[in-house]
Structures are given as structure tokens and as C-alpha cells.
Design an enzyme around this catalytic site. Structure first.
Site, PDB file in Angstrom:
ATOM      1  N   ARG A  86      53.770  82.842  18.319  1.00 34.97           N
ATOM      2  CA  ARG A  86      53.727  84.296  18.269  1.00 34.97           C
ATOM      3  C   ARG A  86      53.938  84.739  16.813  1.00 34.97           C
ATOM      4  O   ARG A  86      54.658  84.078  16.063  1.00 34.97           O
ATOM      5  CB  ARG A  86      54.848  84.881  19.140  1.00 34.97           C
ATOM      6  N   HIS A  87      53.326  85.859  16.440  1.00 30.96           N
ATOM      7  CA  HIS A  87      53.548  86.409  15.096  1.00 30.96           C
ATOM      8  C   HIS A  87      55.044  86.642  14.844  1.00 30.96           C
ATOM      9  O   HIS A  87      55.832  86.739  15.783  1.00 30.96           O
ATOM     10  CB  HIS A  87      52.786  87.726  14.925  1.00 30.96           C
ATOM     11  N   GLY A  88      55.413  86.822  13.586  1.00 26.65           N
ATOM     12  CA  GLY A  88      56.815  87.037  13.231  1.00 26.65           C
ATOM     13  C   GLY A  88      57.246  88.488  13.394  1.00 26.65           C
ATOM     14  O   GLY A  88      56.503  89.316  13.947  1.00 26.65           O
ATOM     15  N   GLY A 127      49.165  84.015  17.987  1.00 28.13           N
ATOM     16  CA  GLY A 127      48.853  85.168  18.830  1.00 28.13           C
ATOM     17  C   GLY A 127      50.070  86.030  19.092  1.00 28.13           C
ATOM     18  O   GLY A 127      50.908  86.234  18.215  1.00 28.13           O
ATOM     19  N   ALA A 139      58.080  85.006  16.474  1.00 27.34           N
ATOM     20  CA  ALA A 139      57.793  83.628  16.040  1.00 27.34           C
ATOM     21  C   ALA A 139      58.031  82.580  17.133  1.00 27.34           C
ATOM     22  O   ALA A 139      58.156  81.395  16.851  1.00 27.34           O
ATOM     23  CB  ALA A 139      58.564  83.253  14.771  1.00 27.34           C
TER      24      ALA A 139
END
Ligand code: NAG
Ligand code: NAG
Ligand code: NAG
Length: 470
Positions: free
Chosen positions: A83-85, A356, A399
Site C-alpha cells: 500500500r502507498h505510504g 496500490g 505502507a
């Protein structure tokens, strides 16, 4: 280094710079963290799930890799779905935050706000806190979010130095959702690898792939049956107006010196999110946090878990089925990596990095059968759900990551799964951390042979009824 921010954010960047300088000076002491920080749902920091990182972000513990000791295993492939931060609030939440701060600025009365320390804290809120969020920040990755991915890349390099080696770079596949925060995250991941290699320049070589990373918005059965269907999230609506939330509202309204009917559930949530954002963006213990004690935070966490459960997870089968393209992609990649090769064959991909959203990870985890409690969480069983395994604060913080590690072993390929860098066993194969790959395939046979996106996502709509082909 500051390039994530559009130029008009330069003031903010300066402010963040100051904050970060201050933090790095005092990095030896663990900073002051609100005690409710472990209940922020999808807005939880990764460090709250792995607190040892607060002391050392580079800590790598190779004991999490657990193939059988007597089979001389070596890792041959890593698939990481990440996952994005940490990010800014979305425009919708920024508008709510704005509304809340205006309400508190103009209508809160200290005299009526509880006693002593509570009143002092309200005064601090009114006089010292300034609304600094602007709508154009809309969900973008923040500096801390870039750091989340850089450090994760370095730790993964520490775990898999041969797979993520510089020599292997051209064979590492990197894919991202098209959203700005994900693209910035996959860039940061590559910067982290470069740091690990002590390399010079990064040549970004990721691809955008929304079919894989944003499958949910392309699945008509999901969009029409869940996303745009108000009754699909009935439990969430009921809980939002139920007795637990109402009690929280009353307590918060009292602390704020506001009439309770002025403070909607959305505004209560905005205050809770503010506490989370100031921590995840600026590493600050925000004055908004004082409004919530632990039991309030648990109620609000439950509210967001309910939403994720009914929107992205086991609540509706179509939510997990919408991730079939990603499921098949992962297994195709593992199949190729594990296949016996002649020496003339091209070497397989050593790693596949897929960046994602929480909305990408949750359906896949659900499809794999994870975090499925005996009793589904509903609006009326909050009291019996304290021990639930479905806690988004633990599963999908910023993240968050699912790692699939394929090993070459004497008895054949083996597969291990890690979630947020901790070993998690496959449902149905709980005896081993790294079962034989063929056993994992057998467990998911029904999905490997089915789980057809066209049929699951489009079929239902064309037929307007249950799928009769089964
Ligand atoms: C590494 O992790 C194991 C559990 O997986 C733990 O027992 C051990 O103490 C950890 N070692 C370090 C140095 O953190
Ligand atoms: C909306 O959700 C409800 C409850 O899950 C379901 O019974 C109904 O069929 C859904 N409506 C559509 C159009 O899919
Ligand atoms: C590259 O990746 C392969 C697996 O595909 C691995 O066996 C090899 O050790 C890696 N490292 C180098 C330097 O090629």
C-alpha cells in the site's frame, strides 16, 4: 527531495522541514505518541504495527523467513503487494476538517467545556491550532510517506539481498496504480533500493497498471452491487447512529463545549482523523487528540472496520472476487518462478513489486480466506467483537504489505506469506510457515480454476440474478 509537493506548498514544505529537523535531533528518544494511535484504522502508521521500527527503521530480523531448516532452501522469488505510504487527507475529509475547525473556532465555549484541564486544552485548540490543510493536497503522498516506502525497500533488501540485487534490477518488475500517491510510492521504493545499493542515480522503471491495482473500479458487479448501493453498507449507517457512537458524540461535544446536536458523527470522525493526520504527516501529538480516550477510539476504529468489512472484504463476496485479476497475476508469476528450467531458459523474475491501495490489499486478503471471524461484525454486536481478527489498524496501515516468498527446496518449491513483515500462515495449511507450493495451489484450486473476472464482475449484471452456471 521535496518534489512531491506542488510549488504552492513551499511554505508548508518549510514548516515540515523544521519539524523533521527537530525530529532528527531528538531521534534517540521515542517521540510523544498519542495513546490512541493504534486505533486509527487505515490511517494508522506502519510503526504502530511494528513498534520496534520507532527505535530503528532499518531493523531487519531474518528469523521471520522460515522455510524448513533441513531442506536447504533458498529464496528464488519475492512478490510484494504494497500500500502507498502516509498521505494527506482527501479533499472530502479536508472539507470536513475545515467545517469542524470553523465550528470549534466560532461556537465552542470554554466555560461550558468540562472542568480544569479539559478547558485548558480546548483553549489550546482554539488559540494555537491553525487550519493548514488545503483541498489541493487531496490524498497526495507526504514526505513521511516517501520515507515509509524507502525504508521498507531497504528492509526488504536486507531480507532478500540476492533477489533485490542491483544486478537484478532490470529483471525486477515494478507496477503501480495510476494514483499520484502510489506512483510517488513506487518511486520512493526504487530510491530506497538505490540507497541500499549505495547506487548513484535512480532510473525509475515502473509501469502503471490499473487493471491489476485498481480492479475494484472496473468490476461492474462490485461498483453497482456494493460501491453505489446504499443498502450494502447498512450496518455502517446503523452503527454511525447507534448508541455507542452517540455516547462518543456526547462526550466529545461536552469537551468541546458544543451543543451535542451540532456535532455530527462525521465531525467527530473528522476530529479523530485530525489526530491521526497530525501524527502520520508531522509526527505531532495534536491538541485534537485530547478529545478521545481509549474507549472512544475503539468505537471509532470499529466504525471504520465495519466500513471496510462491508465494502472491501468478507461482507460481500463480490468485493473479494473483484481481485481475481490480481490473484491470478500473483500465481502466474509464482508458477513461472518455481518452474524447473533448462540452463538455456531465461531466468525468471526475481521480484515483482506491486503498489496500490488498502482497497487493493483487503479484497485479496479476503479472497485468500484471511481475517474471517466466525461472527461478522455488525451494528449491534460491538460488545462481542473486541477479540476480532479483522482489525484494519493491524492489517492495512500506511505502507501495509503482503509478501509472497518462493523458496527452492529439496522437496520442491515452498511458499511463505508475510503480512506487514510478520509470518502469517495460509488458511487450511496452518501447520507450516512455508508449505510446499503445490499444497498452496491445491488449497486454492477452486480459485485457480475459476475466479473469472468477466464472469464474476460482468456476468451478474448481464443476468441480473445469481450466477446459475455454478
Ligand atoms: C527476531 O524475531 C524473533 C521472532 O520472530 C524474536 O524472537 C527475536 O527476538 C527477534 N530478534 C531481534 C534481534 O529483534
Ligand atoms: C444492494 O445491496 C443489498 C444488500 O447487500 C442487496 O440485497 C441488493 O441486491 C443490492 N442491490 C444491487 C442493485 O445490487
Ligand atoms: C538474481 O535473481 C536470481 C533469482 O531470479 C537469484 O538466483 C540471483 O542470485 C540474483 N542475484 C544476482 C546477482 O543475479
Amino acid at each position: 527531495m521535496f518534489s512531491v509537493f506542488p510549488p504552492r506548498h513551499s511554505l508548508l514544505v518549510a514548516a515540515l522541514g523544521l519539524v523533521l529537523t527537530r525530529l532528527s535531533c531528538s531521534s534517540l528518544s521515542v517521540p510523544d505518541i498519542p495513546h490512541i494511535a493504534v486505533y486509527f484504522g487505515t490511517k494508522t502508521r506502519y510503526e504502530e504495527v511494528n513498534p520496534h521500527l520507532l527505535r530503528d527503521l532499518t531493523a531487519v530480523n531474518t528469523s521471520v523467513l522460515r522455510p524448513p531448516a533441513n531442506e536447504r532452501c533458498t529464496p528464488v522469488h519475492l512478490t510484494a503487494i504494497i500500500r502507498h505510504g502516509s498521505r494527506f487527507p482527501t479533499a472530502k475529509n479536508i472539507r470536513r476538517i475545515h467545517k469542524l475547525s470553523e465550528l470549534v473556532r466560532t461556537e465552542s465555549f470554554r466555560s461550558s467545556a468540562g472542568s480544569g484541564s479539559s478547558a485548558d486544552r480546548l483553549q489550546e485548540l482554539q488559540s494555537r491550532w491553525e487550519m493548514w490543510y488545503t483541498e489541493d493536497m487531496d490524498g497526495q503522498l507526504v514526505m513521511k510517506g516517501r520515507e515509509d516506502l524507502r525504508q521498507l525497500a531497504k528492509r526488504l533488501y536486507g531480507l532478500f539481498p540476492s533477489l533485490l540485487s542491483e544486478e537484478n534490477l532490470s529483471r525486477i518488475s515494478l507496477k503501480s496504480s495510476s494514483k499520484h500517491r502510489c506512483v510517488s510510492s513506487v518511486e520512493a521504493f526504487q530510491e530506497g533500493l538505490r540507497d541500499a545499493w549505495r547506487g548513484q542515480e535512480v532510473q525509475y522503471n515502473h509501469q502503471v497498471d490499473d487493471e491489476l491495482m485498481r480492479f475494484f473500479e472496473r468490476c461492474r458487479g462490485y461498483v453497482e452491487g456494493v460501491e453505489n448501493n446504499r443498502t450494502a453498507l447498512l450496518e455502517v449507517e446503523k452503527f454511525k447512529h447507534g448508541q455507542e457512537m452517540d455516547a462518543v458524540r456526547r462526550r466529545i461535544a461536552e469537551k468541546l463545549g458544543l451543543p451535542h446536536q451540532r456535532l455530527t458523527p462525521e465531525l467527530v470522525e473528522a476530529a479523530f482523523f485530525l489526530c491521526s493526520y497530525e501524527l502520520s504527516i508531522k509526527s505531532l501529538h495534536s491538541p485534537w487528540c485530547f478529545l478521545f480516550d481509549e474507549s472512544d477510539a475503539k468505537v471509532l476504529e470499529y466504525k471504520s472496520d465495519l466500513k471496510q468489512y462491508w465494502k472491501r472484504s468478507h461482507g460481500h463476496v463480490i468485493s473479494s472476487m473483484s481481485s481475481c485479476p490480481l490473484f491470478h497475476h500473483v500465481f502466474r508469476t509464482l508458477d513461472k518462478a518455481g518452474r524447473p528450467r533448462r540452463s538455456t531458459d531465461a531466468a525468471p523474475e526475481p521480484a515483482s513489486i506491486l503498489v496500490g491501495h488498502a482497497e487493493t490489499l483487503l479484497p485479496l486478503l479476503s479472497l485468500l480466506g484471511l481475517y474471517r471471524d466466525k461472527t461478522p461484525p455488525t451494528a449491534s454486536n460491538y460488545q462481542s467483537q473486541h477479540g476480532r481478527s479483522f482489525r484494519t489498524s493491524r492489517i492495512v496501515p500506511y505502507a501495509a504489505n503482503i509478501l509472497f516468498v518462493l523458496y527452492d527446496c529439496q522437496r520442491g518449491p515452498r511458499l511463505q506469506m508475510l503480512i506487514n513483515e510478520s509470518p502469517v500462515r495460509f488458511p487450511g495449511l496452518e501447520k507450516e510457515d512455508a508449505p510446499l507450493y503445490r499444497e498452496v495451489r491445491a488449497t486454492y484450486r477452486h480459485l485457480l480454476d475459476g475466479c473469472d473476472f468477466e464472469r464474476e464482475c460482468e456476468g451478474r449484471i448481464i443476468g441480473r440474478g445469481p450466477n446459475i452456471e455454478l
